[in-house]
Design a protein around this motif. Structure first.
Motif, PDB file in Angstrom:
ATOM      1  N   PRO A 257       0.819  -1.213   0.000  1.00  0.00           N
ATOM      2  CA  PRO A 257       0.000   0.000   0.000  1.00  0.00           C
ATOM      3  C   PRO A 257       0.852   1.262   0.000  1.00  0.00           C
ATOM      4  N   ASP A 258       0.250   2.346  -0.454  1.00  0.00           N
ATOM      5  CA  ASP A 258       0.939   3.636  -0.490  1.00  0.00           C
ATOM      6  C   ASP A 258       0.781   4.308   0.875  1.00  0.00           C
ATOM      7  N   ASP A 259       1.621   3.902   1.824  1.00  0.00           N
ATOM      8  CA  ASP A 259       1.474   4.432   3.181  1.00  0.00           C
ATOM      9  C   ASP A 259       1.960   5.870   3.309  1.00  0.00           C
ATOM     10  N   VAL A 260       2.920   6.267   2.498  1.00  0.00           N
ATOM     11  CA  VAL A 260       3.310   7.679   2.507  1.00  0.00           C
ATOM     12  C   VAL A 260       2.130   8.542   2.074  1.00  0.00           C
ATOM     13  N   GLY A 261       1.425   8.098   1.049  1.00  0.00           N
ATOM     14  CA  GLY A 261       0.243   8.828   0.598  1.00  0.00           C
ATOM     15  C   GLY A 261      -0.856   8.848   1.650  1.00  0.00           C
ATOM     16  N   PHE A 262      -1.061   7.712   2.328  1.00  0.00           N
ATOM     17  CA  PHE A 262      -2.079   7.625   3.375  1.00  0.00           C
ATOM     18  C   PHE A 262      -1.773   8.591   4.516  1.00  0.00           C
ATOM     19  N   LEU A 263      -0.541   8.587   5.015  1.00  0.00           N
ATOM     20  CA  LEU A 263      -0.176   9.469   6.120  1.00  0.00           C
ATOM     21  C   LEU A 263      -0.194  10.932   5.683  1.00  0.00           C
ATOM     22  N   SER A 264       0.233  11.188   4.468  1.00  0.00           N
ATOM     23  CA  SER A 264       0.196  12.560   3.958  1.00  0.00           C
ATOM     24  C   SER A 264      -1.233  13.073   3.881  1.00  0.00           C
ATOM     25  N   SER A 265      -2.179  12.192   3.539  1.00  0.00           N
ATOM     26  CA  SER A 265      -3.573  12.616   3.438  1.00  0.00           C
ATOM     27  C   SER A 265      -4.138  12.980   4.808  1.00  0.00           C
ATOM     28  N   ILE A 266      -3.653  12.340   5.874  1.00  0.00           N
ATOM     29  CA  ILE A 266      -4.065  12.717   7.230  1.00  0.00           C
ATOM     30  C   ILE A 266      -3.612  14.143   7.522  1.00  0.00           C
ATOM     31  N   VAL A 267      -2.343  14.423   7.214  1.00  0.00           N
ATOM     32  CA  VAL A 267      -1.800  15.764   7.444  1.00  0.00           C
ATOM     33  C   VAL A 267      -2.575  16.791   6.631  1.00  0.00           C
ATOM     34  N   GLN A 268      -2.794  16.495   5.370  1.00  0.00           N
ATOM     35  CA  GLN A 268      -3.460  17.447   4.483  1.00  0.00           C
ATOM     36  C   GLN A 268      -4.889  17.733   4.940  1.00  0.00           C
ATOM     37  N   ALA A 269      -5.591  16.703   5.423  1.00  0.00           N
ATOM     38  CA  ALA A 269      -6.962  16.905   5.890  1.00  0.00           C
ATOM     39  C   ALA A 269      -6.998  17.803   7.117  1.00  0.00           C
ATOM     40  N   LEU A 270      -6.094  17.597   8.053  1.00  0.00           N
ATOM     41  CA  LEU A 270      -6.085  18.397   9.277  1.00  0.00           C
ATOM     42  C   LEU A 270      -5.598  19.816   9.022  1.00  0.00           C
ATOM     43  N   VAL A 271      -4.691  19.980   8.087  1.00  0.00           N
ATOM     44  CA  VAL A 271      -4.263  21.332   7.710  1.00  0.00           C
ATOM     45  C   VAL A 271      -5.404  22.060   7.008  1.00  0.00           C
ATOM     46  N   ALA A 272      -6.082  21.373   6.099  1.00  0.00           N
ATOM     47  CA  ALA A 272      -7.185  21.995   5.360  1.00  0.00           C
ATOM     48  C   ALA A 272      -8.328  22.401   6.285  1.00  0.00           C
ATOM     49  N   ASN A 273      -8.541  21.650   7.366  1.00  0.00           N
ATOM     50  CA  ASN A 273      -9.597  21.969   8.323  1.00  0.00           C
ATOM     51  C   ASN A 273      -9.192  23.051   9.319  1.00  0.00           C
ATOM     52  N   GLY A 274      -7.984  23.561   9.189  1.00  0.00           N
ATOM     53  CA  GLY A 274      -7.509  24.581  10.115  1.00  0.00           C
ATOM     54  C   GLY A 274      -7.094  24.028  11.463  1.00  0.00           C
ATOM     55  N   CYS A 275      -6.924  22.714  11.553  1.00  0.00           N
ATOM     56  CA  CYS A 275      -6.604  22.076  12.830  1.00  0.00           C
ATOM     57  C   CYS A 275      -5.107  22.000  13.077  1.00  0.00           C
ATOM     58  N   ALA A 276      -4.326  21.704  12.049  1.00  0.00           N
ATOM     59  CA  ALA A 276      -2.893  21.467  12.198  1.00  0.00           C
ATOM     60  C   ALA A 276      -2.082  22.498  11.433  1.00  0.00           C
TER      61      ALA A 276
END
Length: 282
Positions: free
Chosen positions: A110-129
């Motif tokens: 699996p593309d785990d770098v992509g999976f973890l990056s998507s967590i970061v991107q979602a929280l940044v986009a929501n103004g959380c991180a």
């Protein structure tokens, strides 16, 4: 000597001593976008502190081989540290219990770098991180995933903290920016020996060689580390200093330590993250 418990034993001990679980208290409406529970098809456990101004620092904490997000949350105790300093902690789940820490060895899925990056991107986009305060930690296979994320992700990782790390060779590290690193490794670790081991085509380099290579990639001026001793836990400590942009590297060689999350590992890793920008004023 301080007592150190393997992950499984730690979790069992905590479970035996814990009081009956209470129903979770709902997060305030303004914090709910930060409470991820799934990303794509995978579940994640998210701890969101209260009383801090967003965007917050973000710590990704990866479990070991065949572990779980819940194991990692219980073993590290990161939640209490996050409440104190103002950080979101996400405990993601590996596909079928194993992180793809070395695509050149294990394949592209699996593309785990992509999976973890998507967590970061979602929280940044929501103004959380905050995108410049992202940190990655893990044990064993999860530790290897932390360094792979720092190598390959398009999101910026400020620092990594690894424990009993499984540093597979054979993958080129594509990053060009300095990433600070702290690693703790046991001298009696037979699963991932400090001196390295090779299984067929799977090469696990000596941990000191990996740390020195990380320091060199960070542009640290000194080829040889400073050496000292520490008592909590008892360890020989190697430090590569004179590194630009917060790229210092610290390696604890824990005397008699096995393949485990050591006493004070959480505090050591968290303090290193603190020194690399994790904390913010309340």
């Amino acid at each position: 000597m301080l007592t150190r418990l393997p992950i499984a034993a730690s979790v069992l001990l905590l479970s035996a001593c814990a009081a009956p679980a209470l129903p979770p208290v709902p997060l305030p409406t303004e914090l709910q976008p930060c409470q991820l529970s799934t990303v794509g098809s995978r579940s994640v456990v998210t701890h969101v502190p209260r009383g801090h101004t967003r965007p917050l620092s973000l710590v990704l904490a990866m479990h070991g081989l065949d572990g779980s997000a819940g194991d990692m949350e219980s073993t590290t105790g990161f939640d209490a540290l996050a409440d104190r300093d103002g950080a979101i902690v996400v405990y993601p789940s590996a596909a079928q219990g194993q992180w793809n820490q070395a695509p050149a060895v294990l394949g592209s899925e699996p593309d785990d770098v992509g999976f973890l990056s998507s967590i970061v991107q979602a929280l940044v986009a929501n103004g959380c991180a905050a995108p410049n305060r992202v940190f990655a930690s893990g044990i064993s296979n999860g530790a290897g995933m932390a360094y792979r994320l720092a190598c390959d992700a398009t999101v910026a990782v400020a620092a990594i903290g690894t424990v009993s790390g499984d540093y597979l060779g054979g993958d080129h590290c594509s990053r060009t920016r300095a990433v600070g690193a702290i690693a703790l490794h046991g001298t009696a670790d037979r699963r991932v020996p400090l001196e390295g081991v090779t299984f067929g085509t799977s090469v696990h380099p000596p941990v000191e060689l990996w740390a020195a290579g990380w320091a060199g990639r960070n542009g640290c001026a000194a080829a040889n580390p400073e050496t000292s001793n520490d008592s909590a836990p008892t360890a020989r400590v190697l430090r590569w200093r004179a590194c630009p942009n917060g790229g210092d590297v610290v390696l604890y060689e824990v005397d008699g330590g096995g393949h485990e999350w050591f006493d004070n590992a959480s505090e050591r890793v968290w303090a290193f993250f603190h020194d690399h920008g994790l904390s913010q004023p309340r």
